[in-house]
Design a protein around this motif. Structure first.
Motif, PDB file in Angstrom:
ATOM      1  N   LEU A  89       0.841  -1.191   0.000  1.00  0.00           N
ATOM      2  CA  LEU A  89       0.000   0.000   0.000  1.00  0.00           C
ATOM      3  C   LEU A  89       0.878   1.243   0.000  1.00  0.00           C
ATOM      4  O   LEU A  89       1.934   1.267   0.652  1.00  0.00           O
ATOM      5  N   ASN A  93      -3.089   4.498   0.798  1.00  0.00           N
ATOM      6  CA  ASN A  93      -3.738   3.190   0.905  1.00  0.00           C
ATOM      7  C   ASN A  93      -4.201   2.635  -0.437  1.00  0.00           C
ATOM      8  O   ASN A  93      -5.183   1.894  -0.506  1.00  0.00           O
ATOM      9  N   ARG A  94      -3.485   2.963  -1.493  1.00  0.00           N
ATOM     10  CA  ARG A  94      -3.753   2.364  -2.785  1.00  0.00           C
ATOM     11  C   ARG A  94      -2.919   1.094  -2.919  1.00  0.00           C
ATOM     12  O   ARG A  94      -1.741   1.084  -2.559  1.00  0.00           O
ATOM     13  N   LEU A  95      -3.530   0.053  -3.466  1.00  0.00           N
ATOM     14  CA  LEU A  95      -2.862  -1.240  -3.566  1.00  0.00           C
ATOM     15  C   LEU A  95      -2.009  -1.329  -4.823  1.00  0.00           C
ATOM     16  O   LEU A  95      -2.450  -0.956  -5.916  1.00  0.00           O
ATOM     17  N   HIS A 137      -2.678  -7.336   1.899  1.00  0.00           N
ATOM     18  CA  HIS A 137      -3.521  -6.152   1.661  1.00  0.00           C
ATOM     19  C   HIS A 137      -4.433  -6.296   0.451  1.00  0.00           C
ATOM     20  O   HIS A 137      -4.978  -5.306  -0.025  1.00  0.00           O
ATOM     21  N   GLN A 140      -7.794  -4.569  -0.193  1.00  0.00           N
ATOM     22  CA  GLN A 140      -7.838  -3.136  -0.480  1.00  0.00           C
ATOM     23  C   GLN A 140      -8.055  -2.850  -1.960  1.00  0.00           C
ATOM     24  O   GLN A 140      -8.186  -1.689  -2.347  1.00  0.00           O
ATOM     25  N   LYS A 142      -9.309  -1.747  -5.239  1.00  0.00           N
ATOM     26  CA  LYS A 142     -10.404  -0.858  -5.616  1.00  0.00           C
ATOM     27  C   LYS A 142     -10.699  -1.065  -7.089  1.00  0.00           C
ATOM     28  O   LYS A 142      -9.874  -0.775  -7.954  1.00  0.00           O
ATOM     29  N   GLN A 163      -7.980  -9.431   4.249  1.00  0.00           N
ATOM     30  CA  GLN A 163      -8.567  -8.112   4.377  1.00  0.00           C
ATOM     31  C   GLN A 163      -7.537  -7.041   4.001  1.00  0.00           C
ATOM     32  O   GLN A 163      -6.351  -7.312   3.831  1.00  0.00           O
ATOM     33  N   SER A 164      -8.014  -5.796   3.894  1.00  0.00           N
ATOM     34  CA  SER A 164      -7.165  -4.722   3.390  1.00  0.00           C
ATOM     35  C   SER A 164      -5.948  -4.447   4.261  1.00  0.00           C
ATOM     36  O   SER A 164      -4.888  -4.083   3.752  1.00  0.00           O
TER      37      SER A 164
END
Length: 244
Positions: A89, A93-95, A137, A140, A142, A163-164
């Motif tokens: 991330l 918080n962008r994967l 992650h 996460q 999107k 989970q994220s």
């Protein structure tokens, strides 16, 4: 009738940043086992020529493969994208999916942002997508906006290993698969997950199989997200191998 196509990406070596991205044992075996399950002569619905694997590739090689995979599809095709490796991330918080040349201080330039996958989906003629991510992650991810036309198709089905904010368990031995992919393959081969009796192993059924088993084995809680979906999406046939 369309074809079932899959692009399987695995990265276990990270030569440009080995101190921050430790080598992983699972991805090489994840690709091998998943391809075998998808193309299994009794339960597989994919032809071997329609499953492309890419191991320890650079970010540009992966980006090119992603664009080619989604944009070359026909409207009737069903597309499966799978990634096994490190997920990181950024400060927002962008994967990002890491590749062989990824540096954690240069994610934007050297890794694959989840938006790259979403953009490729938006440009695709296909309307049936399964995205399966086995990395830290991964929850996460999107998906971004989908074209309105997908409301008339089957949509995008997302299955992630955790989970994220959580981590994903690598294989504990050099010849093994990661915990999530191992359980995924078990679901495809078990013949035990056809809950609606339609003869197919579908993504929601696979999720229901994986969730309690993975949580018991590693504490991971896999995630499932559906975007503009109609019905379910088959990943294989439900034939107990002992009876096939």
């Amino acid at each position: 009738m369309g074809r079932h196509k899959a692009l399987l990406i695995g990265n276990g070596r990270f030569e440009q940043d080995p101190h921050n991205l430790l080598e992983l044992k699972g991805p090489r075996n994840d690709l091998l086992l998943l391809k075998q399950a998808l193309t299994h002569p009794q339960v597989g619905i994919h032809e071997a020529t329609d499953v492309v694997t890419l191991l320890d590739a650079t970010s540009q090689e992966v980006r090119n493969a992603v664009v080619e995979f989604f944009q070359s599809a026909a409207p009737e095709d069903q597309l499966l994208f799978f990634y096994s490796g490190h997920g990181r991330l950024d400060n927002y918080n962008r994967l990002y999916l890491c590749t062989s040349d990824t540096r954690v201080d240069r994610l934007l330039a050297s890794a694959i942002a989840d938006s790259v996958i979403s953009d490729a989906i938006r440009e695709s003629y296909a309307k049936r997508f399964a995205i399966i991510l086995d990395c830290c992650h991964s929850g996460q991810f999107k998906g971004g906006l989908l074209p309105t036309s997908l409301a008339e198709g089957s949509g995008r089905f997302l299955l992630t290993s955790c989970q994220s904010a959580a981590l994903s368990r690598d294989s504990l031995q050099s010849g093994g698969a990661s915990a999530f992919t191992q359980t995924l393959v078990e679901a495809l081969l078990s013949g035990e997950v056809d809950q609606n009796g339609d003869g197919y192993v579908e993504l929601n059924e696979v999720y229901n199989y994986i969730l309690p088993r993975l949580q018991a084995r590693t504490g991971q809680i896999p995630q499932r997200h559906l975007d503009k979906t109609t019905g379910d999406i088959p990943l294989g046939k439900a034939i107990p191998l002992a009876e096939a």
